[in-house]
Scaffold this motif. Sequence first.
Motif, PDB file in Angstrom:
ATOM      1  N   LEU A 180      -5.532   1.750 -54.430  1.00 21.46           N
ATOM      2  CA  LEU A 180      -4.086   1.646 -54.232  1.00 21.46           C
ATOM      3  C   LEU A 180      -3.373   2.768 -54.965  1.00 21.46           C
ATOM      4  N   ARG A 181      -3.866   3.079 -56.163  1.00 23.62           N
ATOM      5  CA  ARG A 181      -3.262   4.152 -56.952  1.00 23.62           C
ATOM      6  C   ARG A 181      -3.293   5.480 -56.195  1.00 23.62           C
ATOM      7  N   GLU A 182      -4.440   5.746 -55.602  1.00 19.95           N
ATOM      8  CA  GLU A 182      -4.600   6.991 -54.847  1.00 19.95           C
ATOM      9  C   GLU A 182      -3.608   7.055 -53.688  1.00 19.95           C
ATOM     10  N   VAL A 183      -3.500   5.958 -52.981  1.00 21.14           N
ATOM     11  CA  VAL A 183      -2.608   5.915 -51.817  1.00 21.14           C
ATOM     12  C   VAL A 183      -1.154   6.060 -52.256  1.00 21.14           C
ATOM     13  N   CYS A 184      -0.781   5.313 -53.316  1.00 24.22           N
ATOM     14  CA  CYS A 184       0.604   5.376 -53.791  1.00 24.22           C
ATOM     15  C   CYS A 184       0.945   6.773 -54.289  1.00 24.22           C
ATOM     16  N   ASP A 185       0.017   7.352 -55.005  1.00 26.85           N
ATOM     17  CA  ASP A 185       0.256   8.716 -55.506  1.00 26.85           C
ATOM     18  C   ASP A 185       0.458   9.684 -54.349  1.00 26.85           C
ATOM     19  N   ALA A 186      -0.384   9.523 -53.335  1.00 26.51           N
ATOM     20  CA  ALA A 186      -0.289  10.436 -52.190  1.00 26.51           C
ATOM     21  C   ALA A 186       1.042  10.285 -51.472  1.00 26.51           C
ATOM     22  N   LEU A 187       1.506   9.039 -51.365  1.00 30.55           N
ATOM     23  CA  LEU A 187       2.753   8.790 -50.622  1.00 30.55           C
ATOM     24  C   LEU A 187       3.980   8.876 -51.513  1.00 30.55           C
ATOM     25  N   GLY A 188       3.766   8.899 -52.814  1.00 33.08           N
ATOM     26  CA  GLY A 188       4.892   8.928 -53.747  1.00 33.08           C
ATOM     27  C   GLY A 188       5.686   7.635 -53.760  1.00 33.08           C
ATOM     28  N   ILE A 189       4.961   6.509 -53.682  1.00 31.55           N
ATOM     29  CA  ILE A 189       5.633   5.208 -53.728  1.00 31.55           C
ATOM     30  C   ILE A 189       5.036   4.362 -54.835  1.00 31.55           C
ATOM     31  N   PRO A 190       5.807   3.405 -55.354  1.00 33.51           N
ATOM     32  CA  PRO A 190       5.250   2.482 -56.337  1.00 33.51           C
ATOM     33  C   PRO A 190       4.297   1.485 -55.661  1.00 33.51           C
TER      34      PRO A 190
END
Lengths: 628, 628
Positions: free
Chosen positions: B496-506
């Motif tokens: 989830l961290r990877e995905v959120c970081d990529a999308l710039g969302i919490p």
Amino acid sequence: MEKKSESRTITTDGRLLLGVMERDGVETVWDRLKAQQPQCGYCDLGLSCRNCAMGPCRIDPFGEGPQLGVCGADADIIVARNLGRMIAAGAAAHSDHGRDLVEVLAAVARDEAPGYGIGDEEKLRRVAAEYGIDTAGVRGAKEIAADLADALFEEYGTRKGHLTMAGRAPAARRETWKRLNITPRGVDRETSEMMHRTHMGVDNGWQSLLLHGLRNALSDGWGGSMIATEVSDILFGTPAPRPTKVNVGVLREDEVNIVVHGHNPVVSEMVLRAATNPELIALAGERGAAGINVAGLCCTGNELLMRHGIPIAGNHLMSELVLGTGAVDLMLVDYQCIMPSLGAIAPCYHTKMVSTSDKARFPGMEHIEFHPDNAAAEADHLVHLAIDSYGRRGRVTIPVEPVDAVGGFSVEAIIGALGGTPAPLVEAIRVGKVRGAVGVVGCNNPKITHDFGHVELTRELIGHDCLVVDTGCAAVANAKAGFKVNEAVRYAGPGLREVCDALGIPPVLHLGSCVDNVRILVLAAALADHLGVDISDLPLAGAAPEWYSEKAVSIAAYFVASGVHTVLGPMPPVGGSANVVNLLTVGLTDLLGASFSVEPDPHQASLLIRRHIEAKRKGLGLSHEVPQ
Amino acid sequence: MEKKSESRTITTDGRLLLGVMERDGVETVWDRLKAQQPQCGYCDLGLSCRNCAMGPCRIDPFGEGPQLGVCGADADIIVARNLGRMIAAGAAAHSDHGRDLVEVLAAVARDEAPGYGIGDEEKLRRVAAEYGIDTAGVRGAKEIAADLADALFEEYGTRKGHLTMAGRAPAARRETWKRLNITPRGVDRETSEMMHRTHMGVDNGWQSLLLHGLRNALSDGWGGSMIATEVSDILFGTPAPRPTKVNVGVLREDEVNIVVHGHNPVVSEMVLRAATNPELIALAGERGAAGINVAGLCCTGNELLMRHGIPIAGNHLMSELVLGTGAVDLMLVDYQCIMPSLGAIAPCYHTKMVSTSDKARFPGMEHIEFHPDNAAAEADHLVHLAIDSYGRRGRVTIPVEPVDAVGGFSVEAIIGALGGTPAPLVEAIRVGKVRGAVGVVGCNNPKITHDFGHVELTRELIGHDCLVVDTGCAAVANAKAGFKVNEAVRYAGPGLREVCDALGIPPVLHLGSCVDNVRILVLAAALADHLGVDISDLPLAGAAPEWYSEKAVSIAAYFVASGVHTVLGPMPPVGGSANVVNLLTVGLTDLLGASFSVEPDPHQASLLIRRHIEAKRKGLGLSHEVPQ
């Protein structure tokens, strides 16, 4: 045992059948009421709240325990919210019933309701004109019906901001509603808003809650119920007086007995139609029956009685007992006031139980769903089932002979009997031969000896020259008591007797089912308009001596909001708030010119009503006296 | 004392303010809950019935006392009826809220709502097109708005037989509704019918009652609430992510603080507008204040947060405690979840309390009624009152610094963040970086330590790579916990961290207020349609760890009816019927592909949810594991 049945009902058929059911070990509503003792005092006083999951909460009526619910609501708020939800449920019940009739009307217009038709085209055109629909002679009934159905559906919505039929109220009354901001805006809307207001954290003003309760009730009286009555008349004919018979003696030992129970004429009318099908009558003959007998229970019975003179076997508290006759081959139910116990009692005898509405299932009943498109066919099927059931009868006990009665007093019929104008009735009231008129309405409740409240109150009122109009279970009680034949003038005071004799009407007029309480509103509005006054100026009153249902709460509330002082027998669950009690019984008079009283003793209730009527006579400058 | 406040709330501001209020001798919701102990077991199990005046009745859960009410209803019927009325109230609350917005839209179209306008014309045209309205460019926004308002009013009526927005559900889901006969027909109609069905003697089938309950809830989720959200977006703008701050630290010692509390943005939007009026800001300056600060409470706060980044002071259980800061100069309420205790607590400090809705009064509050035509003017008046109140402040305690958060994740914003298509999120789920998505929603309830349920469940879920979307009080709890900034990925699992970081969302996305739960439905439908499956096939779940309200019951029911398995924290009042419990927790799975669980422990609830998600992943042929 004799003694117990005497405390339960004043009716001979009821007492004898209670004996039968005791013999057969069948539990009835009175046994269940006894088993429920003591009933919860918090709920009875309206002081318990379950409107959210921080609760349930209770307010201590003695002031020693908690005085606030978890949210902070006090006794006034909780009592008002609970009463509001009772009104919402009652208004919803009547209004949803009305919607079902509009759906049939719309289906008739589309030619998708075989067996149904327009029973009173004149009324169709009259009501359509009220809605601004083009009713020129060249337009066919079905075209007009389609437009009217559409306009009536619209009443359930919200766009107009007011109900068209509320325009039938006298101008002064409509002004009062406007001033109090309680003009009903939409049939469903007021119910929905009441459910919203009673949610945690919405309306915490006990006064504003009660005022909205009146608006919600008005959306029933001048909305849903009025639509139900008017569309029933349009579809099945506007009632006119005709003779009938009442009590369980209307069941026939040698015929197939079909008892229709519930409220909506949509199904029962079709079953009545099927019961006159020569093929089915012949089939019944082949099985040894002398014919097919349709009898009513409760308000769907009243609907058939009003329009066709179909006999009625009993009211609410007779609905279990009629099964004890062993003569009910099929009981068909639609909805409202159908005790779920019936499905458990029927197998003790041979009765086939069938439920018919998509919104009402019952344990122990076969479900055969009626819709406009299949009703005629399903009705034939039901009569077949009844004929089959006839062959399975066991011991039959029909312990009494039926009593004669006349029903069918729609407003149109009453005005007709008066010669086309309310003037003769107004004149009779003016000169004091008739002191006033009282609507005796509502249910049975096992907390009151069955029919005692209705019959004793009615006896007192007509004996003191008050004309009684009745509906619902009250109407059946009064019919069984013999008040609904012209000879019943012997119970009337001299003035009322003279007027009834002159007009050829009984002293107690059967106005119909519980949705037909709106006929009382329309009649009251006609009298008020004739005199150029408000309804609350008239020497009128309402009474619900044995009410039990949430519908009755809505009816009582729209009576009061329409300006008719109303006396309840059983106490509603509001005793936990002195403020609410005070507003309902005293404060509303200033706002509406009418309020509630609670008086379970019919003799005392009669005195309250007669005092009210004499006070209204005085207000109109008419002769008045002081009832003792 | 420290210990007591720790058992009451996990929040620092809450604990400190509980101390303040204890010092000041002010009673709060927890004290009242304690005083109500023991709460009635019959009501808590759903086994008491007050639906008529033959009662009140109680069923003995131990089988020793009465097993039937006076009418003959058994535990199953009584429990199902009571649950039905909870759903009706919840659906009515949301839907009536939606109607209020449609009325504003209609007034805007008529140019009768000064200060209001069309905030998102693109969305206006998009929703209008859904209703078959001509949206050609040449037609002005107000013309289209008039037609759309008319079409939305029609949803509250009954003529179409189905709700247009229900067409947003995947085809397979709509088929399921059709098969079960629970397609919602009209917004108010289903509520009205539920009140009818639960009247004595109508629906006595516990299964049919519960099925209609689902239909009633669907009329909320794909009807009233969806209308509320969509029209709010049209009027006030569709939310987009923007930073804000949360907890009572958002109150400012040196500014005039106006706290808006309730649910409907209609009033709070106007107050926000007035608070930016330079004349009023100057006036505040003259009185010694550095500015005018508008902060939210509960869902009207969420509405402002979503659209304008306005800070939010707290959720349901903070609504009393914020008064203890002594810094709230004016609290303005509209409706829903507003504890009537507030009017009694405010005078202990200096807070001016004002109620604004014609359908919600409160003891101890001044009532200034807002309507579309006077709202802008009244809002100025309210800001004046707040400025006056500022001068009357006593001791001020703002015991914490606010926490950063990002809100504003409408579906449009989420899809935007994903690059215009749900594909990246679907892909992240497919490859297992994100195991699934969970809606954590609902209220606070003093029976659960404040915010503990929301925060612990959310922490567990994101820690195990489940994306969380939240609304209502849950959303505020999670914001206060610091889960709504991009840096919160430190609480997330690696995928989830990877995905959120990529999308710039919490890892926790704030979708809005409680009516905005429909954004979750729309998002779920978009994911299902993208994959060509039903919602119930997706690795999704819902949770209401601290629910208290009837609205939450309706929300949970429409989640389940829409195919989203939902875990409740507090037990609803259905424990008295094993049949009802079994249908809700097991039987519905066969009918709907989703059901309810009840699990107050957030760690166990997380495990239930993760197992459900992994099972759904398995069903879709995706990688799956066995959560421990």
